[in-house]
Design a protein around this motif. Structure first.
Motif, PDB file in Angstrom:
ATOM      1  N   TYR A   8       0.820  -1.211  -0.054  1.00 11.91           N
ATOM      2  CA  TYR A   8      -0.068   0.030  -0.021  1.00 11.91           C
ATOM      3  C   TYR A   8       0.804   1.247  -0.022  1.00 11.91           C
ATOM      4  O   TYR A   8       2.003   1.101   0.437  1.00 11.91           O
ATOM      5  N   VAL A   9       0.176   2.288  -0.616  1.00 11.15           N
ATOM      6  CA  VAL A   9       1.200   3.566  -0.799  1.00 11.15           C
ATOM      7  C   VAL A   9       0.195   4.817  -0.359  1.00 11.15           C
ATOM      8  O   VAL A   9      -1.085   4.624  -0.609  1.00 11.15           O
ATOM      9  N   GLN A  10       0.716   5.604   0.336  1.00  7.63           N
ATOM     10  CA  GLN A  10      -0.001   7.108   0.819  1.00  7.63           C
ATOM     11  C   GLN A  10       0.809   8.122   0.337  1.00  7.63           C
ATOM     12  O   GLN A  10       2.207   7.906   0.223  1.00  7.63           O
ATOM     13  N   ILE A  11       0.516   9.055   0.371  1.00 11.57           N
ATOM     14  CA  ILE A  11       1.298  10.439  -0.260  1.00 11.57           C
ATOM     15  C   ILE A  11       0.683  11.810   0.510  1.00 11.57           C
ATOM     16  O   ILE A  11      -0.497  11.837   0.940  1.00 11.57           O
ATOM     17  N   ALA A  12       1.436  12.730   0.429  1.00 16.58           N
ATOM     18  CA  ALA A  12       0.938  13.776   0.962  1.00 16.58           C
ATOM     19  C   ALA A  12       2.220  14.891   0.468  1.00 16.58           C
ATOM     20  O   ALA A  12       3.411  14.231   0.466  1.00 16.58           O
ATOM     21  N   ASP A  13       2.072  16.107   0.419  1.00 15.21           N
ATOM     22  CA  ASP A  13       3.059  17.029  -0.215  1.00 15.21           C
ATOM     23  C   ASP A  13       4.210  17.290   1.000  1.00 15.21           C
ATOM     24  O   ASP A  13       3.669  17.291   2.221  1.00 15.21           O
ATOM     25  N   ALA A  14       5.286  17.528   0.705  1.00  9.01           N
ATOM     26  CA  ALA A  14       6.296  18.124   1.520  1.00  9.01           C
ATOM     27  C   ALA A  14       7.034  19.019   1.084  1.00  9.01           C
ATOM     28  O   ALA A  14       7.555  19.202  -0.245  1.00  9.01           O
ATOM     29  N   PRO A  15       7.257  20.185   2.123  1.00  7.98           N
ATOM     30  CA  PRO A  15       7.153  20.103   3.294  1.00  7.98           C
ATOM     31  C   PRO A  15       5.664  20.542   3.510  1.00  7.98           C
ATOM     32  O   PRO A  15       4.800  20.923   2.608  1.00  7.98           O
ATOM     33  N   GLY A  16       5.194  20.361   4.808  1.00  8.58           N
ATOM     34  CA  GLY A  16       3.943  20.778   5.315  1.00  8.58           C
ATOM     35  C   GLY A  16       2.731  19.749   5.395  1.00  8.58           C
ATOM     36  O   GLY A  16       1.774  19.995   6.138  1.00  8.58           O
ATOM     37  N   ARG A  17       2.825  18.671   4.647  1.00 13.87           N
ATOM     38  CA  ARG A  17       1.960  17.542   4.696  1.00 13.87           C
ATOM     39  C   ARG A  17       0.423  18.032   4.152  1.00 13.87           C
ATOM     40  O   ARG A  17      -0.522  17.384   4.603  1.00 13.87           O
ATOM     41  N   GLY A  18       0.453  18.793   3.292  1.00 15.77           N
ATOM     42  CA  GLY A  18      -0.779  19.388   2.487  1.00 15.77           C
ATOM     43  C   GLY A  18      -1.064  18.668   1.303  1.00 15.77           C
ATOM     44  O   GLY A  18      -0.327  17.398   1.018  1.00 15.77           O
ATOM     45  N   GLU A  19      -1.908  19.115   0.464  1.00 15.46           N
ATOM     46  CA  GLU A  19      -2.283  18.540  -0.704  1.00 15.46           C
ATOM     47  C   GLU A  19      -1.149  18.588  -1.606  1.00 15.46           C
ATOM     48  O   GLU A  19      -0.409  19.522  -1.901  1.00 15.46           O
ATOM     49  N   PRO A  20      -1.082  17.576  -2.686  1.00 11.60           N
ATOM     50  CA  PRO A  20      -0.118  17.504  -3.677  1.00 11.60           C
ATOM     51  C   PRO A  20      -0.331  18.724  -4.451  1.00 11.60           C
ATOM     52  O   PRO A  20      -1.325  19.130  -5.025  1.00 11.60           O
ATOM     53  N   GLY A  21       0.956  19.723  -4.716  1.00  9.59           N
ATOM     54  CA  GLY A  21       1.003  20.876  -5.336  1.00  9.59           C
ATOM     55  C   GLY A  21       1.276  22.054  -4.261  1.00  9.59           C
ATOM     56  O   GLY A  21       1.552  23.133  -4.749  1.00  9.59           O
ATOM     57  N   SER A  22       1.046  21.694  -2.994  1.00 10.47           N
ATOM     58  CA  SER A  22       1.307  22.894  -1.769  1.00 10.47           C
ATOM     59  C   SER A  22       2.684  22.592  -1.406  1.00 10.47           C
ATOM     60  O   SER A  22       3.075  23.657  -0.835  1.00 10.47           O
ATOM     61  N   GLY A  23       3.596  21.716  -1.938  1.00  8.84           N
ATOM     62  CA  GLY A  23       4.705  21.772  -1.404  1.00  8.84           C
ATOM     63  C   GLY A  23       5.760  21.565  -2.377  1.00  8.84           C
ATOM     64  O   GLY A  23       5.377  22.154  -3.575  1.00  8.84           O
ATOM     65  N   ASP A  24       6.707  21.002  -2.352  1.00  5.61           N
ATOM     66  CA  ASP A  24       8.015  20.866  -3.273  1.00  5.61           C
ATOM     67  C   ASP A  24       8.126  19.619  -4.156  1.00  5.61           C
ATOM     68  O   ASP A  24       8.951  19.449  -4.914  1.00  5.61           O
ATOM     69  N   VAL A  25       7.375  18.864  -3.650  1.00  3.25           N
ATOM     70  CA  VAL A  25       7.463  17.309  -4.475  1.00  3.25           C
ATOM     71  C   VAL A  25       7.084  17.423  -5.860  1.00  3.25           C
ATOM     72  O   VAL A  25       5.801  17.842  -6.158  1.00  3.25           O
ATOM     73  N   ASP A  26       7.880  16.932  -6.809  1.00  4.05           N
ATOM     74  CA  ASP A  26       7.318  16.652  -8.172  1.00  4.05           C
ATOM     75  C   ASP A  26       6.463  15.406  -8.754  1.00  4.05           C
ATOM     76  O   ASP A  26       7.221  14.349  -8.746  1.00  4.05           O
ATOM     77  N   TRP A  27       5.235  15.614  -8.338  1.00  4.22           N
ATOM     78  CA  TRP A  27       4.455  14.327  -8.285  1.00  4.22           C
ATOM     79  C   TRP A  27       4.410  13.588  -9.711  1.00  4.22           C
ATOM     80  O   TRP A  27       4.296  12.576  -9.738  1.00  4.22           O
TER      81      TRP A  27
END
Length: 257
Positions: free
Chosen positions: A198-217
């Protein structure tokens, strides 16, 4: 295309109680949801909402979450909670229960602690044999969210899974926790091949929605796909905007992943 499964503890809370959140997720175009523990939830009402909407429940948490503190403490609470969790998971058609490591046993080295987890979770697998519910261990970051947690490294969860050595036991790879802990998802997923259930995601930093942090989703979902994982992805983040808006970007990216 990945199946996205919003966490109804954090998303669609605007709708009301858990059954109404299921309905709101369905109205937003999802066919699955995940949640935390079931001990304080009306399981019958939740089951009716899942049946009514046709949504599946992809994961629930074992309770209590931090069960291992001192080596002389009984594990009765853990096993009793696990039994109840399996009962609820089966009633709700959920295929997996997420386990936490707790803080470990004081005075023991990490290798000793991991060996003890192998013993405990091997007992748990035997206890739940034939239930159709898989147990998955989640490593979590200690830098921000879970100070003191024993399994803060993906490699440690893999070590435990190898030790348990059962088709009924795997790991949950949470990309937010992994990145926050300073790990490289490509490296960790390669090492965890065959164990990620199983996999889970949240953006980083901040643990907000994808697009709110620095991760290239787009890049990270490509890494996930190349690792061989094709299962559901839990959206376990704290939305900074209304739930239905917060999912738009990741739904678009996941459609091409």
């Amino acid at each position: 295309m990945y199946q996205l499964s919003p966490n109804i503890e954090l998303l669609f809370t605007e709708a009301g109680e858990h059954p109404d959140r299921v309905r709101a997720a369905a109205a937003a175009g999802f066919d699955a949801v995940e949640m935390w523990g079931t001990s304080t939830v009306d399981v019958d009402a939740l089951g009716k909402a899942l049946t009514e909407t046709g949504l599946s429940l992809t994961s629930v948490l074992a309770e209590p979450r931090t069960n291992f503190a001192l080596p002389w403490e009984t594990l009765d609470a853990f096993f009793e909670g696990l039994d109840k969790g399996v009962e609820h998971a089966r009633a709700l058609g959920c295929p997996r229960i997420v386990l936490g490591s707790g803080v470990g046993f004081p005075g023991q080295k990490r290798a000793q602690n991991l060996a003890r987890l192998v013993e405990v979770f091997s007992q748990a697998v035997e206890r739940t044999k034939g239930s159709g519910v898989k147990l998955v261990l989640e490593p979590v970051n200690t830098r921000i969210d879970h100070p003191g947690a024993l399994t803060d490294r993906t490699a440690d969860a893999v070590t435990v899974a190898r030790g348990v050595d059962s088709d009924s036991f795997g790991i949950l790879y949470d990309m937010y926790h992994s990145i926050t802990e300073g790990e490289d998802p490509a490296v960790e997923l390669a090492n965890a091949a065959g164990f990620v259930d199983y996999v889970q995601i949240a953006d980083a930093p901040g643990r907000g929605e994808p697009g709110s942090g620095d991760v290239d989703w787009a890049a990270q979902l490509a890494v996930l796909r190349s690792s061989g994982y094709g299962g559901p992805i839990g959206l376990e983040y704290f939305p900074t905007i209304p739930s239905a808006e917060s999912v738009r970007q990741i739904k678009s990216i996941a459609a091409d992943a």
